[in-house]
Design a protein around this motif. Sequence first.
Motif, PDB file in Angstrom:
ATOM      1  N   VAL A  66      26.661   3.306 -62.547  1.00  0.00           N
ATOM      2  CA  VAL A  66      28.147   2.809 -62.049  1.00  0.00           C
ATOM      3  C   VAL A  66      28.825   1.965 -63.098  1.00  0.00           C
ATOM      4  O   VAL A  66      28.737   1.047 -63.639  1.00  0.00           O
ATOM      5  CB  VAL A  66      27.527   1.479 -60.896  1.00  0.00           C
ATOM      6  CG1 VAL A  66      28.516   0.867 -60.132  1.00  0.00           C
ATOM      7  CG2 VAL A  66      26.580   2.300 -59.913  1.00  0.00           C
ATOM      8  N   VAL A 114      20.277   0.414 -60.156  1.00  0.00           N
ATOM      9  CA  VAL A 114      21.438   0.968 -60.561  1.00  0.00           C
ATOM     10  C   VAL A 114      21.815   0.586 -61.977  1.00  0.00           C
ATOM     11  O   VAL A 114      21.355  -0.449 -62.487  1.00  0.00           O
ATOM     12  CB  VAL A 114      22.937   1.005 -59.769  1.00  0.00           C
ATOM     13  CG1 VAL A 114      22.584   1.415 -58.246  1.00  0.00           C
ATOM     14  CG2 VAL A 114      23.227  -0.658 -59.818  1.00  0.00           C
ATOM     15  N   LYS A 117      28.156  -0.145 -51.351  1.00  0.00           N
ATOM     16  CA  LYS A 117      28.172   1.331 -51.012  1.00  0.00           C
ATOM     17  C   LYS A 117      27.448   1.822 -51.899  1.00  0.00           C
ATOM     18  O   LYS A 117      26.792   3.104 -51.609  1.00  0.00           O
ATOM     19  CB  LYS A 117      29.510   1.560 -50.933  1.00  0.00           C
ATOM     20  CG  LYS A 117      30.465   1.134 -49.441  1.00  0.00           C
ATOM     21  CD  LYS A 117      31.627   1.522 -49.339  1.00  0.00           C
ATOM     22  CE  LYS A 117      32.304   1.275 -47.726  1.00  0.00           C
ATOM     23  NZ  LYS A 117      32.416  -0.037 -47.719  1.00  0.00           N
ATOM     24  N   ALA A 118      27.702   1.593 -53.267  1.00  0.00           N
ATOM     25  CA  ALA A 118      27.142   2.086 -54.353  1.00  0.00           C
ATOM     26  C   ALA A 118      25.661   2.167 -54.334  1.00  0.00           C
ATOM     27  O   ALA A 118      24.714   3.032 -54.721  1.00  0.00           O
ATOM     28  CB  ALA A 118      27.659   1.741 -55.470  1.00  0.00           C
ATOM     29  N   LEU A 161      33.893   2.081 -59.426  1.00  0.00           N
ATOM     30  CA  LEU A 161      34.071   1.142 -58.160  1.00  0.00           C
ATOM     31  C   LEU A 161      34.464  -0.201 -58.686  1.00  0.00           C
ATOM     32  O   LEU A 161      34.406  -0.507 -59.815  1.00  0.00           O
ATOM     33  CB  LEU A 161      32.946   0.877 -57.215  1.00  0.00           C
ATOM     34  CG  LEU A 161      31.498   0.488 -57.940  1.00  0.00           C
ATOM     35  CD1 LEU A 161      31.617  -0.826 -58.368  1.00  0.00           C
ATOM     36  CD2 LEU A 161      30.508   0.693 -56.959  1.00  0.00           C
ATOM     37  N   ASP A 214      31.773   9.576 -55.179  1.00  0.00           N
ATOM     38  CA  ASP A 214      32.324   8.341 -54.671  1.00  0.00           C
ATOM     39  C   ASP A 214      31.549   7.476 -54.255  1.00  0.00           C
ATOM     40  O   ASP A 214      30.436   7.790 -53.700  1.00  0.00           O
ATOM     41  CB  ASP A 214      33.425   8.622 -53.442  1.00  0.00           C
ATOM     42  CG  ASP A 214      35.011   8.968 -54.053  1.00  0.00           C
ATOM     43  OD1 ASP A 214      35.226   8.945 -55.311  1.00  0.00           O
ATOM     44  OD2 ASP A 214      35.772   9.145 -53.231  1.00  0.00           O
ATOM     45  N   PRO A 215      31.601   6.212 -54.275  1.00  0.00           N
ATOM     46  CA  PRO A 215      30.590   5.181 -53.769  1.00  0.00           C
ATOM     47  C   PRO A 215      30.504   5.118 -52.438  1.00  0.00           C
ATOM     48  O   PRO A 215      29.128   4.581 -51.950  1.00  0.00           O
ATOM     49  CB  PRO A 215      31.081   3.740 -54.375  1.00  0.00           C
ATOM     50  CG  PRO A 215      32.771   4.083 -54.534  1.00  0.00           C
ATOM     51  CD  PRO A 215      32.590   5.487 -54.919  1.00  0.00           C
ATOM     52  N   CYS A 267      24.448  -0.577 -64.665  1.00  0.00           N
ATOM     53  CA  CYS A 267      25.895  -0.825 -64.455  1.00  0.00           C
ATOM     54  C   CYS A 267      26.481  -0.679 -65.754  1.00  0.00           C
ATOM     55  O   CYS A 267      25.834  -1.245 -66.921  1.00  0.00           O
ATOM     56  CB  CYS A 267      25.939  -2.223 -64.074  1.00  0.00           C
ATOM     57  SG  CYS A 267      25.181  -2.578 -62.265  1.00  0.00           S
ATOM     58  N   TYR A 277      32.677  -2.828 -53.830  1.00  0.00           N
ATOM     59  CA  TYR A 277      32.375  -1.523 -53.316  1.00  0.00           C
ATOM     60  C   TYR A 277      30.706  -1.355 -53.890  1.00  0.00           C
ATOM     61  O   TYR A 277      30.292  -0.622 -53.272  1.00  0.00           O
ATOM     62  CB  TYR A 277      33.247  -0.274 -53.646  1.00  0.00           C
ATOM     63  CG  TYR A 277      33.881   0.098 -52.766  1.00  0.00           C
ATOM     64  CD1 TYR A 277      33.990   1.517 -52.232  1.00  0.00           C
ATOM     65  CD2 TYR A 277      35.225  -0.550 -52.015  1.00  0.00           C
ATOM     66  CE1 TYR A 277      34.589   2.140 -51.199  1.00  0.00           C
ATOM     67  CE2 TYR A 277      35.913  -0.259 -51.079  1.00  0.00           C
ATOM     68  CZ  TYR A 277      35.792   1.334 -50.693  1.00  0.00           C
ATOM     69  OH  TYR A 277      36.423   1.867 -49.735  1.00  0.00           O
ATOM     70  N   CYS A 335      26.996   9.558 -61.288  1.00  0.00           N
ATOM     71  CA  CYS A 335      27.590   8.303 -61.698  1.00  0.00           C
ATOM     72  C   CYS A 335      28.618   8.125 -60.459  1.00  0.00           C
ATOM     73  O   CYS A 335      29.361   8.962 -59.793  1.00  0.00           O
ATOM     74  CB  CYS A 335      28.467   8.654 -62.913  1.00  0.00           C
ATOM     75  SG  CYS A 335      29.824   9.932 -62.967  1.00  0.00           S
ATOM     76  N   THR A 336      29.292   6.954 -60.652  1.00  0.00           N
ATOM     77  CA  THR A 336      30.378   6.512 -59.642  1.00  0.00           C
ATOM     78  C   THR A 336      31.161   5.593 -60.296  1.00  0.00           C
ATOM     79  O   THR A 336      30.787   4.863 -61.364  1.00  0.00           O
ATOM     80  CB  THR A 336      29.896   6.042 -58.301  1.00  0.00           C
ATOM     81  OG1 THR A 336      30.857   6.094 -57.378  1.00  0.00           O
ATOM     82  CG2 THR A 336      29.304   4.696 -58.445  1.00  0.00           C
ATOM     83  N   LEU A 394      21.360   6.217 -60.598  1.00  0.00           N
ATOM     84  CA  LEU A 394      23.069   6.245 -60.619  1.00  0.00           C
ATOM     85  C   LEU A 394      23.625   5.146 -61.458  1.00  0.00           C
ATOM     86  O   LEU A 394      23.177   4.257 -61.631  1.00  0.00           O
ATOM     87  CB  LEU A 394      23.504   5.848 -59.269  1.00  0.00           C
ATOM     88  CG  LEU A 394      24.829   5.603 -58.620  1.00  0.00           C
ATOM     89  CD1 LEU A 394      25.602   7.047 -58.843  1.00  0.00           C
ATOM     90  CD2 LEU A 394      25.386   5.039 -57.436  1.00  0.00           C
TER      91      LEU A 394
END
Length: 397
Positions: free
Chosen positions: A37, A54, A18-19, A11, A104-105, A56, A15, A8-9, A35
Amino acid sequence: MTATVTYCTILTTNYLPKAMTLADSLRRHENGAGLKVLFSDVARDEDLPDVEGVECVSTASLGLSAREVQQLAMIYELVELATAVKPLLLKHLLDTTEAAVYLDPDTYLTSPMVELLPELEASEGGILLTPHFLKPERPDAKMGESHMLAVGIFNLGFCAVDRRAIDFLDWWWGHLSLECLYEPLAGLFVDQKWVDIGSTLFAARSLRHTGYNVGVGNLPERPLAADADGYYNSSNGERLRLFHFHAFDSRHPEKLSMRFEHSSRDDLAEDSAIRALCAEYAEILSAHERSLPAPPPYPYANDSRGRHISRRLRRAYRQELPTRGHELPSPFVAAEAVAYDEWRRSAWKSVSKSFVGDTAKTARWLLPEEYDRVRKRFPKLAGRMSSKFSGGDGMWG
């Protein structure tokens, strides 16, 4: 039996490229892993962007009411908010997965993280962290041991936990719910400094493999080279697993960071491994940047009337939140604008006290002898400043 793992990240929407780059690297090196997000600037799932590759989620998934999210968004600035909700996200994920890994993203995988799960399993408390440095400070270090006193021992751009870490996550959130502050005068650096304490209280394990969370700050102790299999630490042969790009601009791939000037010219020579890694990352990142529309403005920067919310106004709101939380009007709800205006006018006293208090703290640190002379000459004034301008945290009495 291999544990189920969720990556996970967190943001804000700007950003997202980047993710997406991080997600590409995860799929490539972790057997197609996905991932998740969390958008700290999106309050409802129906407002999330549709992003291929991803998953979300909005802040509605954190188990907080909409009102509680608004309060967090008011007391914290952008980075503070995004880091404050980290333990909530990790705990939420552990409901359905055996291990959760925060990245981190702006991190990027370059090879499979084969050490991660064995190291996590070996940790006594189900917590795996990466220290900024693993060796004593070198003369050419960009960010040395004194820097760690300000920002914390561990780089929380990486954090892995399993279900044994629930108590740690609850403890961490107990602080971050109100104390995830960038306040150097108070010795706080958002979520990281708290983990200096929590790592001992909850038996965290330090990941001592030199290929994790490598970045501009610790490159002097982890020099990179490349071969046919990718990147590795030329001092010990360990493969690079996770690189952390700090303030990287895809338009300037010849620079490792736009914020920190790297100390070694050799690292950024055209034939260097670092230069190749930056070019690789920039190519993927810039493609995602071109594919996405311009991000919307941060929704919590201004109140419902469009006025910028200052840092000191946020701190005044934070001071009142523990005792008046149910009464405080939200700056982000148009129907409460009149009530918020009234609170805003009344908050000038708290804002003024905060300003004077910070000034006194600064004088106490930078001019200790002069401060002490004033305190002795005007004891009543010094006593009033100490009691009134302690910041409301009981840290400066």
